[in-house]
Structures are given as C-alpha cells and as structure tokens.
Design an enzyme around this catalytic site. Structure first.
Site, PDB file in Angstrom:
ATOM      1  N   LYS A  42      10.216  -5.141  48.849  1.00  0.00           N
ATOM      2  CA  LYS A  42      10.261  -4.288  47.671  1.00  0.00           C
ATOM      3  C   LYS A  42      10.332  -2.805  48.048  1.00  0.00           C
ATOM      4  O   LYS A  42      11.121  -2.066  47.493  1.00  0.00           O
ATOM      5  CB  LYS A  42       8.949  -4.539  46.922  1.00  0.00           C
ATOM      6  CG  LYS A  42       8.961  -4.481  45.473  1.00  0.00           C
ATOM      7  CD  LYS A  42       7.663  -5.056  44.911  1.00  0.00           C
ATOM      8  CE  LYS A  42       6.396  -4.627  45.585  1.00  0.00           C
ATOM      9  NZ  LYS A  42       5.989  -3.236  45.389  1.00  0.00           N
ATOM     10  N   ARG A 101      -4.755  -7.744  51.525  1.00  0.00           N
ATOM     11  CA  ARG A 101      -3.801  -7.286  50.509  1.00  0.00           C
ATOM     12  C   ARG A 101      -3.077  -8.476  49.881  1.00  0.00           C
ATOM     13  O   ARG A 101      -2.820  -8.498  48.685  1.00  0.00           O
ATOM     14  CB  ARG A 101      -2.790  -6.306  51.114  1.00  0.00           C
ATOM     15  CG  ARG A 101      -3.402  -4.932  51.370  1.00  0.00           C
ATOM     16  CD  ARG A 101      -2.505  -4.076  52.222  1.00  0.00           C
ATOM     17  NE  ARG A 101      -1.307  -3.656  51.532  1.00  0.00           N
ATOM     18  CZ  ARG A 101      -0.122  -3.501  52.119  1.00  0.00           C
ATOM     19  NH1 ARG A 101       0.027  -3.746  53.409  1.00  0.00           N
ATOM     20  NH2 ARG A 101       0.906  -3.093  51.422  1.00  0.00           N
ATOM     21  N   ARG A 155       4.981  -4.304  61.037  1.00  0.00           N
ATOM     22  CA  ARG A 155       5.764  -3.296  60.332  1.00  0.00           C
ATOM     23  C   ARG A 155       5.476  -1.890  60.864  1.00  0.00           C
ATOM     24  O   ARG A 155       4.328  -1.517  61.049  1.00  0.00           O
ATOM     25  CB  ARG A 155       5.439  -3.387  58.842  1.00  0.00           C
ATOM     26  CG  ARG A 155       6.322  -2.538  57.978  1.00  0.00           C
ATOM     27  CD  ARG A 155       6.298  -3.032  56.573  1.00  0.00           C
ATOM     28  NE  ARG A 155       5.064  -2.647  55.890  1.00  0.00           N
ATOM     29  CZ  ARG A 155       4.952  -2.659  54.560  1.00  0.00           C
ATOM     30  NH1 ARG A 155       5.953  -3.050  53.816  1.00  0.00           N
ATOM     31  NH2 ARG A 155       3.829  -2.306  54.006  1.00  0.00           N
ATOM     32  N   ARG A 201       1.214   1.822  59.245  1.00  0.00           N
ATOM     33  CA  ARG A 201       0.282   2.169  58.179  1.00  0.00           C
ATOM     34  C   ARG A 201      -1.050   1.520  58.469  1.00  0.00           C
ATOM     35  O   ARG A 201      -1.104   0.386  58.918  1.00  0.00           O
ATOM     36  CB  ARG A 201       0.833   1.627  56.847  1.00  0.00           C
ATOM     37  CG  ARG A 201       1.633   2.637  56.091  1.00  0.00           C
ATOM     38  CD  ARG A 201       2.303   2.032  54.899  1.00  0.00           C
ATOM     39  NE  ARG A 201       1.375   1.335  54.015  1.00  0.00           N
ATOM     40  CZ  ARG A 201       1.743   0.839  52.823  1.00  0.00           C
ATOM     41  NH1 ARG A 201       2.990   0.976  52.416  1.00  0.00           N
ATOM     42  NH2 ARG A 201       0.889   0.210  52.067  1.00  0.00           N
ATOM     43  N   ARG A 209      -0.011  -3.939  38.664  1.00  0.00           N
ATOM     44  CA  ARG A 209      -0.480  -4.897  39.654  1.00  0.00           C
ATOM     45  C   ARG A 209      -1.583  -5.784  39.092  1.00  0.00           C
ATOM     46  O   ARG A 209      -2.072  -6.656  39.801  1.00  0.00           O
ATOM     47  CB  ARG A 209      -1.039  -4.132  40.844  1.00  0.00           C
ATOM     48  CG  ARG A 209      -0.104  -4.067  42.072  1.00  0.00           C
ATOM     49  CD  ARG A 209      -0.940  -3.597  43.176  1.00  0.00           C
ATOM     50  NE  ARG A 209      -0.549  -3.521  44.518  1.00  0.00           N
ATOM     51  CZ  ARG A 209       0.273  -2.695  45.127  1.00  0.00           C
ATOM     52  NH1 ARG A 209       1.008  -1.879  44.437  1.00  0.00           N
ATOM     53  NH2 ARG A 209       0.395  -2.700  46.420  1.00  0.00           N
TER      54      ARG A 209
HETATM   55  P1  AMP Z   1       1.656  -0.094  48.215  1.00  0.00           P
HETATM   56  O1  AMP Z   1       2.304   1.000  48.976  1.00  0.00           O
HETATM   57  O2  AMP Z   1       2.343  -0.381  46.892  1.00  0.00           O
HETATM   58  O3  AMP Z   1       1.481  -1.348  49.030  1.00  0.00           O
HETATM   59  O4  AMP Z   1       0.175   0.410  47.818  1.00  0.00           O
HETATM   60  C1  AMP Z   1      -0.764   0.776  48.806  1.00  0.00           C
HETATM   61  C2  AMP Z   1      -2.168   0.707  48.221  1.00  0.00           C
HETATM   62  O5  AMP Z   1      -2.288   1.625  47.119  1.00  0.00           O
HETATM   63  C3  AMP Z   1      -2.576  -0.632  47.644  1.00  0.00           C
HETATM   64  O6  AMP Z   1      -3.035  -1.536  48.642  1.00  0.00           O
HETATM   65  C4  AMP Z   1      -3.667  -0.222  46.672  1.00  0.00           C
HETATM   66  O7  AMP Z   1      -4.884   0.095  47.346  1.00  0.00           O
HETATM   67  C5  AMP Z   1      -3.110   1.071  46.100  1.00  0.00           C
HETATM   68  N1  AMP Z   1      -2.276   0.791  44.908  1.00  0.00           N
HETATM   69  C6  AMP Z   1      -0.929   0.965  44.778  1.00  0.00           C
HETATM   70  N2  AMP Z   1      -0.516   0.626  43.546  1.00  0.00           N
HETATM   71  C7  AMP Z   1      -1.603   0.223  42.867  1.00  0.00           C
HETATM   72  C8  AMP Z   1      -1.829  -0.278  41.543  1.00  0.00           C
HETATM   73  N3  AMP Z   1      -0.815  -0.436  40.667  1.00  0.00           N
HETATM   74  N4  AMP Z   1      -3.107  -0.586  41.197  1.00  0.00           N
HETATM   75  C9  AMP Z   1      -4.127  -0.425  42.046  1.00  0.00           C
HETATM   76  N5  AMP Z   1      -4.002   0.008  43.308  1.00  0.00           N
HETATM   77  C10 AMP Z   1      -2.749   0.339  43.736  1.00  0.00           C
END
Ligand code: AMP
Length: 223
Positions: free
Chosen positions: A13, A171, A127, A160, A88
């Site tokens: 994604k 996650r 990654r 990361r 989410r």
């Molecule tokens: P991502 O880059 O989308 O994988 O997001 C990294 C981290 O940001 C996630 O593991 C969450 O801790 C936080 N995060 C991102 N989007 C959300 C969301 N919609 N709701 C809650 N936490 C989020």
C-alpha cells in the site's frame, strides 16, 4: 472522489499510494506519514503518537480522527483524496462517514490489496526505506543495487523502527484485530474491490488504477 486504500502493513500500500495519487490527480493523505512528520517536528501530537508507534499499536481514535478531519478541510482535498492508513478501526470509519456526509460526500471506492500472512511477515522484516524519497526496498524481493544506498537519488537507506520483526508481528496482530473488519464494512457498502497484492509492483498499480476508474463517481453515474 474519495478512495480508501486498504491493506495490511507490508501489503505494498505504501509503495502504491503516492504514484497512484499522481496518476489519478488526487491528494495523498497518509496518516502514518502525518504522525511521522509530527514526531520529527517534536509536536505535542508527535510526542503522544511516539509511544504507540514504537510498540506497533494504534494511536487513539480521537486524536487520529481530529488530525484527518482537519486535513480533509484543506483546499487540496476538495478535488478528491486517497486515504492511506486511515481509517484503521470501525469508530474511525464511522467518524469518516459522518464527516463526509456533512460535506455531501461519501467513500466511492475501497481497493483492498490482499497479501498472505506469511508473505507479509517476510516483507516487513526486510524492509529498508530511503531517507530522501521514502522509496522502499526489500532485501529479498526488491534489493537496492548497492547496500544501504537508494538507486534513484543516492539517499541513505534505513529500517523504520517499527519494521523490526517483533514490532512487525505486533502491527500485524493489531491489523487483524482492528483493521481487517473494515474489509466487510466497506464490502457491505458496495465499495470494496479486491486487488491481488502478490503480483509485480506495476501490475498491482495497473489493477488499482483500473479498479478506481471503474468504480469512481463518473462511472457509477454512467451505469
Ligand atoms: P503506517 O505508516 O500507516 O504503517 O503507520 C505507522 C504507525 O502510525 C502505526 O503503526 C500507528 O501507530 C500509527 N497510525 C497510522 N495511522 C493510524 C490510524 N489510522 N489510527 C491509529 N494509528 C495510526
């Protein structure tokens, strides 16, 4: 047009979001990127989000919803957005539906990038990302030409913190518990489109563009 990009962490994604938004002329709104920006700028929201992000947990709904609602009020969102990483949770999806309804809008299409759990774990553990352009590489499936250096701009590659294997597992667990129910939520609303995420990056991209164009507001008006 409102597009919700659905898929587990590691589904690809993140690789697809920006190029897809450019191809379709839509604003790219990625909640994870927004939190990382707050984190690097040391804002209050960044400090709050940090502890959750480090553990692979979700930031609480109330602050996340407020952040996205404010983002959707910016002028560039009026022409349409790709939401990447939001919603989410079910409360986030319901809050989004309400906020959009207040503007006379709705979610038009929710492409779901499907990848098996084994493949997700394999991808997440290896990654690497470019500090300059954010492009992602993988030690097995998409390695850079030179270790730790981006092929495109020579930027340094880093992992990361939430890509370590333990946090990646967390996650994924959080994804299956809290985010996977959104697949049925959007399927029930008739906007979900399944996309096979275990194909080449180009093929996934072509399938996403086709799915969005087919289900966008113009095509449903014509149907
Ligand atoms: P991502 O880059 O989308 O994988 O997001 C990294 C981290 O940001 C996630 O593991 C969450 O801790 C936080 N995060 C991102 N989007 C959300 C969301 N919609 N709701 C809650 N936490 C989020």
């Amino acid at each position: 047009m409102i597009v919700i990009l659905l898929g587990a962490p590691g589904s690809g994604k993140g690789t697809q979001g920006v190029p897809l938004s450019e191809k379709l002329g839509l604003a790219h709104v990625a909640s994870g990127d927004m939190f990382r920006e707050h984190l690097s700028q040391g804002t209050e929201l960044g400090k709050l989000a940090k502890s959750y992000m480090e553990k692979g947990e979700l930031v609480p709904d109330d602050v996340t919803i407020r952040m996205i609602e404010q983002r959707l009020e910016r002028p560039d969102a009026a022409g349409g957005v790709i939401l990447d990483g939001f919603p989410r949770t079910l409360p986030q999806a319901e809050a989004l539906e309400e906020a959009l309804a207040a503007q006379g809008r709705r979610v038009d299409v929710a492409p779901f990038v499907q990848v098996s759990t084994d493949e997700l774990l394999r991808r997440l553990g290896g990654r690497w990302m470019c500090r300059v352009c954010g492009r992602s590489y993988h030690v097995v499936s998409n390695p850079p030409k030179h270790d730790h250096v981006c092929d495109v701009d020579g930027g340094e590659l880093y992992q990361r913190e939430d890509d370590s294997i333990d946090v990646a597992r967390k996650r994924l667990q959080v994804y299956f518990e809290q985010t996977q129910p959104l697949v049925d939520y959007y399927r029930d609303r008739g906007v979900l489109v399944d996309v096979n995420g275990e194909q080449s990056i180009e093929q996934v991209s072509d399938d996403l563009v086709a799915a969005i164009r087919r289900r966008g507001p113009e095509s449903s008006a014509a149907a």
